[in-house]
Scaffold this motif. Structure first.
Motif, PDB file in Angstrom:
ATOM      1  N   ALA A 158       1.710   6.545  -6.905  1.00 51.80           N
ATOM      2  CA  ALA A 158       0.605   7.420  -7.316  1.00 51.80           C
ATOM      3  C   ALA A 158       0.930   8.884  -7.030  1.00 51.80           C
ATOM      4  N   ASN A 159       1.530   9.153  -5.891  1.00 52.25           N
ATOM      5  CA  ASN A 159       1.883  10.531  -5.529  1.00 52.25           C
ATOM      6  C   ASN A 159       3.004  11.090  -6.396  1.00 52.25           C
ATOM      7  N   ASN A 190       2.307   1.624  -3.509  1.00 54.44           N
ATOM      8  CA  ASN A 190       1.264   2.123  -4.417  1.00 54.44           C
ATOM      9  C   ASN A 190       1.010   3.609  -4.200  1.00 54.44           C
ATOM     10  N   ARG A 191       0.966   4.034  -2.945  1.00 54.86           N
ATOM     11  CA  ARG A 191       0.736   5.445  -2.625  1.00 54.86           C
ATOM     12  C   ARG A 191       1.896   6.311  -3.105  1.00 54.86           C
ATOM     13  N   SER A 192       3.097   5.846  -2.888  1.00 58.70           N
ATOM     14  CA  SER A 192       4.275   6.612  -3.321  1.00 58.70           C
ATOM     15  C   SER A 192       4.320   6.742  -4.840  1.00 58.70           C
ATOM     16  N   ALA A 251       0.838  -1.207   0.000  1.00 52.92           N
ATOM     17  CA  ALA A 251       0.000   0.000   0.000  1.00 52.92           C
ATOM     18  C   ALA A 251       0.869   1.252   0.000  1.00 52.92           C
ATOM     19  N   ASN A 252       1.952   1.230   0.759  1.00 57.00           N
ATOM     20  CA  ASN A 252       2.870   2.363   0.800  1.00 57.00           C
ATOM     21  C   ASN A 252       3.539   2.571  -0.560  1.00 57.00           C
TER      22      ASN A 252
END
Length: 181
Positions: free
Chosen positions: A129-130, A125-127, A122-123
């Motif tokens: 995407a950001n 994926n978030r990184s 999840a981390n």
């Protein structure tokens, strides 16, 4: 041996071994291998622990500022590379790690290991995407811009106890101007 205790001891052992090893010797930019070799490791729990430990080690080698915060003096006279090329290399590394993290057989992981892997993914994926918005920030921001990181980074993390430390401190001070160019 219970799996969580075993996993914890493997991670601690890997981190302590890597923390005691000498840092990189060259002045070249460190190119982390995006794929961590796990073939020689036994079961999925051990592979996951090795993956996490080696990912942490790669991240540590890429960041002189993190090294300083942890008291390591590998690249004591340097700053992190904040160039667009370094940003792209980091994104590529994160994407490779995400692919590699999906290769684990989750049916062989216990609940704690599965939670760690899920949070790690999840981390990532978030990184990733950001990262699309990395240029959508203020150059001068009161909390997180580079001008707020340099003085505390110097004052709070570095201690000069030898001539080499003092020379590295001067080298890093000299590197402040190019950091902001």
């Amino acid at each position: 041996i219970k799996r969580p205790q075993f996993l914890f001891s493997v991670v601690c052992l890997a981190m302590s071994i890597s923390a005691c090893s000498p840092g990189p010797k060259s002045n070249d930019v460190i190119e982390a291998d995006p794929t961590i070799q796990l073939a020689q490791v036994g079961n999925e729990s051990e592979k996951l622990a090795t993956f996490f430990a080696e990912s942490f080690q790669q991240d540590l080698e890429r960041s002189p500022m993190t090294q300083s915060r942890l008291g390591l003096k590998w690249d004591y006279g340097k700053w992190d590379d904040i160039s667009p090329q370094a940003d792209q290399a980091l994104r590529d590394l994160l994407e490779a790690r995400l692919l590699q993290s999906k290769s684990f057989d989750t049916s062989q992981l216990n609940e704690q290991e599965l939670s760690s892997l899920t949070l790690y993914q999840a981390n990532l994926n978030r990184s990733i995407a950001n990262d699309e918005f990395r240029l959508h920030t203020y150059i001068m921001h009161q909390f997180s811009a580079w001008h707020t990181r340099v003085p505390p980074g110097k004052h709070n993390t570095e201690t000069e106890t030898s001539v080499e430390d003092a020379e590295a401190y001067i080298e890093r001070l000299t590197g402040v101007k190019p950091l902001f160019d």
